[in-house]
Write a protein that holds these residues in place. Sequence first.
Motif, PDB file in Angstrom:
ATOM      1  N   ARG A  91      44.584  46.779  49.867  1.00 46.81           N
ATOM      2  CA  ARG A  91      43.616  47.748  49.344  1.00 46.81           C
ATOM      3  C   ARG A  91      43.102  47.351  47.962  1.00 46.81           C
ATOM      4  NH1 ARG A  91      45.167  52.708  48.102  1.00 46.81           N
ATOM      5  NH2 ARG A  91      47.344  52.151  47.660  1.00 46.81           N
ATOM      6  N   PHE A  92      43.955  46.729  47.153  1.00 49.55           N
ATOM      7  CA  PHE A  92      43.586  46.328  45.794  1.00 49.55           C
ATOM      8  C   PHE A  92      43.393  44.819  45.747  1.00 49.55           C
ATOM      9  CE2 PHE A  92      45.709  49.940  43.132  1.00 49.55           C
ATOM     10  CZ  PHE A  92      45.113  50.880  43.957  1.00 49.55           C
ATOM     11  N   SER A  93      42.489  44.385  44.884  1.00 47.20           N
ATOM     12  CA  SER A  93      42.245  42.965  44.697  1.00 47.20           C
ATOM     13  C   SER A  93      42.153  42.664  43.206  1.00 47.20           C
ATOM     14  CB  SER A  93      40.959  42.546  45.399  1.00 47.20           C
ATOM     15  OG  SER A  93      40.700  41.174  45.195  1.00 47.20           O
ATOM     16  N   ILE A  94      43.075  41.837  42.712  1.00 48.27           N
ATOM     17  CA  ILE A  94      43.087  41.477  41.295  1.00 48.27           C
ATOM     18  C   ILE A  94      42.311  40.172  41.119  1.00 48.27           C
ATOM     19  CG2 ILE A  94      45.273  40.198  41.483  1.00 48.27           C
ATOM     20  CD1 ILE A  94      46.001  41.235  38.685  1.00 48.27           C
ATOM     21  N   SER A  95      41.575  40.075  40.020  1.00 47.82           N
ATOM     22  CA  SER A  95      40.820  38.862  39.724  1.00 47.82           C
ATOM     23  C   SER A  95      40.676  38.731  38.209  1.00 47.82           C
ATOM     24  CB  SER A  95      39.445  38.884  40.391  1.00 47.82           C
ATOM     25  OG  SER A  95      38.677  39.973  39.917  1.00 47.82           O
ATOM     26  N   ARG A  96      40.180  37.587  37.762  1.00 50.07           N
ATOM     27  CA  ARG A  96      39.997  37.377  36.329  1.00 50.07           C
ATOM     28  C   ARG A  96      38.844  36.427  36.104  1.00 50.07           C
ATOM     29  NH1 ARG A  96      45.516  34.709  34.359  1.00 50.07           N
ATOM     30  NH2 ARG A  96      44.339  34.208  32.439  1.00 50.07           N
ATOM     31  N   ASP A  97      38.230  36.574  34.941  1.00 55.14           N
ATOM     32  CA  ASP A  97      37.188  35.667  34.488  1.00 55.14           C
ATOM     33  C   ASP A  97      37.722  35.015  33.221  1.00 55.14           C
ATOM     34  OD1 ASP A  97      34.980  34.444  33.269  1.00 55.14           O
ATOM     35  OD2 ASP A  97      33.582  35.915  34.092  1.00 55.14           O
ATOM     36  N   ASN A  98      38.200  33.790  33.357  1.00 56.41           N
ATOM     37  CA  ASN A  98      38.829  33.135  32.218  1.00 56.41           C
ATOM     38  C   ASN A  98      37.840  32.861  31.077  1.00 56.41           C
ATOM     39  OD1 ASN A  98      41.383  33.094  33.413  1.00 56.41           O
ATOM     40  ND2 ASN A  98      40.992  31.154  34.446  1.00 56.41           N
ATOM     41  N   ALA A  99      36.596  32.646  31.409  1.00 62.22           N
ATOM     42  CA  ALA A  99      35.597  32.390  30.371  1.00 62.22           C
ATOM     43  C   ALA A  99      35.359  33.623  29.503  1.00 62.22           C
ATOM     44  CB  ALA A  99      34.290  31.943  31.002  1.00 62.22           C
ATOM     45  N   LYS A 100      35.542  34.788  30.118  1.00 59.60           N
ATOM     46  CA  LYS A 100      35.340  36.049  29.394  1.00 59.60           C
ATOM     47  C   LYS A 100      36.652  36.693  28.966  1.00 59.60           C
ATOM     48  CE  LYS A 100      31.027  37.203  31.809  1.00 59.60           C
ATOM     49  NZ  LYS A 100      30.331  38.212  32.661  1.00 59.60           N
TER      50      LYS A 100
END
Length: 119
Positions: free
Chosen positions: A66-75
């Motif tokens: 149900r949940f999806s974790i993500s990241r933007d390393n540039a930001k």
Amino acid sequence: QVQLVESGGGLVQPGGSLRLSCAASGGIFSINDMRWYRQAPGKQREWVATITSGGSTNYADSVKGRFSISRDNAKNTLYVQMNSLKPEDTAVYYCQADVNMLGRNYRYWGQGTQVTVSS
């Protein structure tokens, strides 16, 4: 001093979706693992999900699928997309980051953002 600022919380109906963000700031640093935790009223803080600097993810059984974790390393920003929300997902959500500065490791927490799932 590193600061983590969460945003995106609010009130949503059961079955709805929310996307939380956590922006890190405060100097030159590298971020290793980042995590989401949550704390419901009267309960202990519990781990929700982890994402490594390389993008590997892991989830608590209660949110898997149900949940999806993500990241933007540039930001230097962490996200969690929360779908099919249930009343039991109601909690204050906190982000956590393991930060390396000048060869030393530090762990930081955000201030939390409230998520309420209710009709």
